[in-house]
Design an enzyme around this catalytic site. Structure first.
Site, mmCIF file in Angstrom:
data_model
loop_
_atom_site.group_PDB
_atom_site.id
_atom_site.type_symbol
_atom_site.label_atom_id
_atom_site.label_comp_id
_atom_site.label_asym_id
_atom_site.label_seq_id
_atom_site.Cartn_x
_atom_site.Cartn_y
_atom_site.Cartn_z
ATOM 1 N N THR A 1 0.814 -1.209 0.000
ATOM 2 C CA THR A 1 0.000 0.000 0.000
ATOM 3 C C THR A 1 0.851 1.264 0.000
ATOM 4 O OG1 THR A 1 -1.530 1.267 1.385
ATOM 5 C CG2 THR A 1 -0.099 -0.254 2.544
ATOM 6 N N ASP A 2 0.269 2.365 -0.454
ATOM 7 C CA ASP A 2 0.984 3.655 -0.393
ATOM 8 C C ASP A 2 1.102 4.169 1.047
ATOM 9 O OD1 ASP A 2 -1.682 4.383 0.053
ATOM 10 O OD2 ASP A 2 -1.773 5.862 -1.561
ATOM 11 N N GLU A 3 0.312 3.587 1.965
ATOM 12 C CA GLU A 3 0.308 4.113 3.344
ATOM 13 C C GLU A 3 1.642 3.918 4.052
ATOM 14 O OE1 GLU A 3 -3.147 3.381 5.683
ATOM 15 O OE2 GLU A 3 -4.482 3.443 3.958
ATOM 16 N N TYR B 1 -1.962 -0.600 10.944
ATOM 17 C CA TYR B 1 -2.102 -1.262 9.637
ATOM 18 C C TYR B 1 -0.882 -0.987 8.768
ATOM 19 C CZ TYR B 1 -3.355 -1.656 4.683
ATOM 20 O OH TYR B 1 -3.338 -1.931 3.335
ATOM 21 N N LYS C 1 2.089 -3.469 7.281
ATOM 22 C CA LYS C 1 2.375 -3.647 5.851
ATOM 23 C C LYS C 1 3.831 -3.285 5.565
ATOM 24 C CE LYS C 1 -0.064 -4.624 2.885
ATOM 25 N NZ LYS C 1 -0.476 -5.947 2.309
#
Ligand code: NAD
Ligand code: DAU
Length: 381
Positions: free
Chosen positions: A139-141, A187, A191
């Site tokens: 993810t970009d997060e 989260y 990741k």
């Protein structure tokens, strides 16, 4: 039986939102590949997402937990797996804020268990890692959050512009592949950790890995705890729309089928040990998305457009709420020629229409534990 197929690919998390689109694309596009969908069927996994392909001869579903190393090892051998596309994860930020352990368990330990199963299986073969691939979907997060600055950013490089009227950037900085990881939520921390393990397996053991980091996906089959399906469902039933804080946070939105197309391309043509960002150059403030959803849903339901604006309810903000995500996906465009296939307005129209036409699917996934989740998550905000 597996030997008759050209490739045997394990897709983890294939009963979830993005995974089901990836499974569908691979099963239909590659009849000479055997696609083995490995999914634990958590609250987010739903075999109804794959009804249309479940009887295809090149598709097998296995209910299993990626954290179970022995089972992963056995599946790798039994099906002669030569490629893994790893999507299985706990994926909802709000749940991670309540229950970080589950996220560390599934996202970190589950990824490690799968990596170790692939390593021990592939290293025991005469050809070793040749022709193998471990592709991890992230993810970009993991890059953290960007600030809102003046609205001038990089011009969208895509020929299919993300949106006809709306400007696409809320700042001058973008996430590029070389940025340092700065995750904020449990989260994104989980990741980020799993991404590091995947790269470590390349650097230490020579496993042919690839990582991609994608922005917010939207489209059919997304579990209605996420902003877009949750709000479409609430508008339909005239329930309050819980906008966190002022609704000024910015996300870059990509139609899920375009993410699946990118995964297909990168799985086949991406460079081993490389990282690719995937995004739409399509930034929206949450409050503007909510207004588009209200207008579109009202119109498709035959209500006066905008009639349901009064459902907007500002509620307590998400803890540690990241302000802006903005992906620079020019490397993927430059090196592999990928572009999104449709404009945001078209994608949203298709999406709203799909949820309105598939009330049975929504009713099915929102029965049971979902009601309890909704109460717990929103009653005290
Ligand atoms: P999702 O929550 O809809 O689906 C996750 C799937 O994984 C479910 O089918 C679930 O049953 C399965 N799963 C969970 N734990 C498992 C376990 N221990 N063993 C086997 N299966 C398990 O998620 P999604 O939105 O489709 O996201 C898929 C992947 O893409 C995730 O890795 C996520 O981090 C990543 N991602 C998502 C987005 C997005 O906008 N949704 C954007 C970028 C990256
Ligand atoms: O950026 C990629 C990520 O996008 C993925 O890695 C995650 O798996 C995926 O869940 C998504 O994360 P977000 O937190 O951005 O998505 P979500 O749909 O939960 O929220 C989108 C924005 O809307 C965010 O700023 C929070 C806000 N929001 C969300 C919900 C559920 C609300 O204002 N109200 C809500 O009820």
């Amino acid at each position: 039986m597996e030997q008759q197929f050209k490739r045997n690919i394990m897709i983890t998390g294939g009963a979830g939102f993005i995974g089901s689109h990836v499974v569908r694309l691979f099963v239909n596009k590659y009849p000479d590949y055997h696609i083995i969908n490995v999914d634990k069927l958590t609250y987010a996994g739903n075999l109804a997402n794959l009804k249309d392909i479940e009887n295809q001869p090149n598709y097998t579903f296995v209910k299993a937990d990626i954290c179970d190393f022995d089972t992963m090892r056995q599946l790798m051998e039994q099906h002669h797996i030569d490629g893994i596309i790893h999507l299985a994860a706990e994926s909802h930020v709000d749940r991670s804020i309540r229950d970080p352990f589950t996220f560390a368990h599934t996202n970190v330990m589950g990824t490690l268990s799968l990596l170790q199963a692939a390593k021990t299986t592939w290293e025991a073969l005469p050809e070793g890692y040749e022709g193998k691939r471990f592709y991890h979907i992230s993810t970009d997060e993991v890059y953290g959050a960007l600030e809102l600055t003046d609205p001038e950013g990089i011009e969208s490089p895509f020929t299919t512009k993300a949106s006809s009227e709306h400007h696409h950037a809320y700042g001058s900085k973008f996430f590029t592949e070389d940025l340092k990881y700065q995750p904020h939520s449990p989260y994104s921390a989980s990741k980020a950790s799993s991404d590091h393990f995947v790269r470590a397996f390349h650097d230490t053991y020579g496993m042919p890995t690839i990582v991609t980091n994608c922005s917010n996906n939207y489209g059919p089959y997304q579990f209605p705890e996420k902003l877009i399906p949750l709000f479409i469902n609430n508008i339909r039933h005239r329930k309050p729309l819980p906008v966190y804080g002022e609704g000024l946070n910015v996300r870059d939105w990509l139609y899920v089928v375009d993410h699946a197309r990118a995964i297909d391309l990168i799985f086949h043509e991406g460079k081993v040990a490389d990282t690719y960002n995937i995004g739409g150059f399509n930034e929206w403030k949450n409050i503007d998305i909510v207004k588009v959803l209200i207008n579109t849903t009202d119109r498709l339901l035959g209500r006066a457009e905008g009639e349901d604006m009064n459902l907007i309810t500002h509620v307590t903000d998400r803890k540690g709420h990241d302000m802006r995500y903005a992906i620079d996906s020019r490397k993927l465009q430059r090196e592999l020629g990928w572009e999104p296939s449709l404009q945001f307005e078209e994608g949203i129209e298709k999406t709203v229409r799909w949820y309105l036409d598939n009330q049975d699917w929504l009713d099915n996934v929102t029965s049971g534990n979902y009601q309890r989740y909704y109460e717990e998550m929103y009653s005290k905000r």
